[in-house]
Design a protein around this motif. Structure first.
Motif, PDB file in Angstrom:
ATOM      1  N   LEU A 299      55.320  -8.788 -16.467  1.00  0.00           N
ATOM      2  CA  LEU A 299      54.991  -7.360 -16.411  1.00  0.00           C
ATOM      3  C   LEU A 299      56.105  -6.506 -16.996  1.00  0.00           C
ATOM      4  O   LEU A 299      55.856  -5.532 -17.708  1.00  0.00           O
ATOM      5  N   TYR A 320      52.320   4.583 -15.221  1.00  0.00           N
ATOM      6  CA  TYR A 320      52.438   3.666 -14.080  1.00  0.00           C
ATOM      7  C   TYR A 320      52.311   4.459 -12.771  1.00  0.00           C
ATOM      8  O   TYR A 320      51.576   4.060 -11.856  1.00  0.00           O
ATOM      9  N   PRO A 328      57.595  -2.112 -12.984  1.00  0.00           N
ATOM     10  CA  PRO A 328      58.201  -3.443 -12.861  1.00  0.00           C
ATOM     11  C   PRO A 328      59.664  -3.456 -13.271  1.00  0.00           C
ATOM     12  O   PRO A 328      60.121  -2.603 -14.050  1.00  0.00           O
TER      13      PRO A 328
END
Length: 441
Positions: A299, A320, A328
């Motif tokens: 990721l 995100y 991540p």
């Protein structure tokens, strides 16, 4: 000593699983043995419940070789009684929360944002010694200069045939799991759990796993036989630049062990049941394949690629956060500051010209998060992603590096667990279903 099942106890005692004290066998220094009634009194239970503890692996009993009675280690009984009292009193009576599993280990200590292998600073050790020497230190407590691991031809051939039969879309953990199974079948001594035999299996298994992976670039292994040179053409089609090889070797050494991660706990449970070393590595790989454990590097790699493609971290981080996803490569539950493994890898990546863009992208991601008050520092997954992106590796390359590196740690934990009482990893379930009797369905 071998356990014996189904032997009747004296005075109407129920069946038990115990260990017989063989004729001529001495007690350990300071060991005090007590009988069933005394054990029951200390535990505050009936004698029959004492044998229930034995069957669950919470106590060890020994049969009298002459009489029909059983005896127990008084210290083990007292420790169990103390645990039972703490659990009954609730979480406030103990530093560990109810149901939390604690395992003694002399391998890795994590404290004050640093970690240590057998008491030695792990970052310093990994920075000065190659992966093979760090593995030997973790296994034996002895630094073996110039250590090299060699794959037996028969095991390597079996592993390669098995991996070649997999579908083309198979991932690295798929291939490694199949390679471990094939190597196990090729080793007739795999059931020998003595330390020399387990170490021999480990020294051959790790290069077998690497050698079974398909090559993505020309094999330029060099003449020193280092595992890093064997692994490089399985990860990258680029020439193995010496400085990049040094970063890869550092990553392997840093990732060798990290206390009781989920995969390591799975390994210790398997070793507690006396599974052979190939089986315990399979257990670790099974847990590693879970999306909450092994997928973080993949990721982080994809996030860095997206940052580079879009020319900045802010829009990527924003997406995100808007989607409610965790960014991540940031934060670690065991470190308040930056993951020391990430710090060491970033420092080694700094002089690499090809790492500049990915390293800048990683720092920009961390900077964006810091400006928004998210106190999360880079972890080793982000540092691994910088390595894999800058060296032309696939997104899943970080998983491969992690799995190969951690195999040494899994073997170290298996060796420790083989020295403990078997089947001790047996927690008691808390039943929450309907109370019997219930009608048949």
């Amino acid at each position: 000593m071998n356990g014996r099942n189904g032997e009747p106890g004296g005075s109407g005692e129920p069946l038990e699983t115990g260990e017989a004290l063989e004729p001529g066998e001495a007690l350990e220094p300071g060991e005090r043995r007590i009988g069933t009634r005394e054990a029951a009194r200390l535990l505050g239970v009936k004698p029959s419940t004492v044998y229930a503890y034995v069957s669950r692996g919470q106590l060890t009993s020994r049969r009298d070789p002459v009489g029909r009675s059983s005896s127990f280690d008084a210290r083990e009984v007292e420790a169990l009684a103390l645990r039972s009292r703490r659990e009954a009193a609730g979480p406030s009576a103990s530093t560990a929360s109810a149901g939390e599993l604690s395992v003694r280990t002399a391998l890795t200590l994590i404290e004050s944002d640093r970690y240590y292998f057998r008491g030695v600073d792990a970052v310093e050790l990994a920075s000065r010694h190659p992966y093979e020497e760090v593995a030997e230190w973790l296994w034996t407590g002895t630094l073996v200069r110039g250590a090299r691991f060699t794959a037996p031809p028969e095991s390597l051939a079996a592993a390669r045939r098995a991996v070649a039969a997999l579908p083309e879309h198979s991932g690295p953990i798929d291939r490694l799991r199949v390679a471990v199974a094939a190597a196990a079948v090729a080793d007739p001594l795999r059931f020998d759990l003595s330390a020399p035999s387990v170490l021999g299996s480990a020294r051959s298994l790790i290069p077998t796993l690497v050698g079974a992976l398909p090559e993505v670039g020309p094999a330029q292994w060099g003449g020193d036989g280092r595992l890093t040179r064997q692994l490089w053409p399985r990860l990258s089609a680029l020439d193995p630049d010496p400085d990049a090889l040094a970063v890869l070797d550092l990553a392997l050494a840093l990732l060798t062990d990290h206390d009781l991660a989920a995969s390591t706990l799975a390994v210790r449970v398997a070793a507690s049941a006396r599974a052979h070393p190939y089986a315990v590595v399979s257990a670790g790989l099974g847990a590693l394949e879970g999306p909450l454990h092994g997928a973080a590097g993949r990721l982080a790699h994809r996030m860095l690629v997206e940052v580079l493609e879009r020319g900045g971290a802010a829009p990527v981080v924003a997406e995100y956060l808007r989607a409610g996803r965790r960014v991540p490569g940031l934060g670690h539950r065991l470190y308040a500051g930056e993951d020391p493994r990430a710090t060491a890898l970033f420092a080694r990546l700094e002089p690499l010209a090809q790492a500049g863009p990915a390293l800048g992208a990683a720092r920009e991601v961390a900077g964006v998060m810091a400006r928004h008050g998210r106190g999360l520092h880079p972890n080793v997954d982000l540092a691994l992603a910088v390595l894999t992106v800058s060296c032309g590796m696939a997104p899943e390359a970080g998983e491969t590096v992690f799995a190969v590196a951690r195999t040494a740690g899994w073997i170290a934990h298996a060796l420790e667990e083989y020295g403990e009482r078997p089947l001790r990893m047996r927690p008691s379930g808390q039943y929450h279903g309907p109370r019997p009797p219930q009608p048949l369905p």
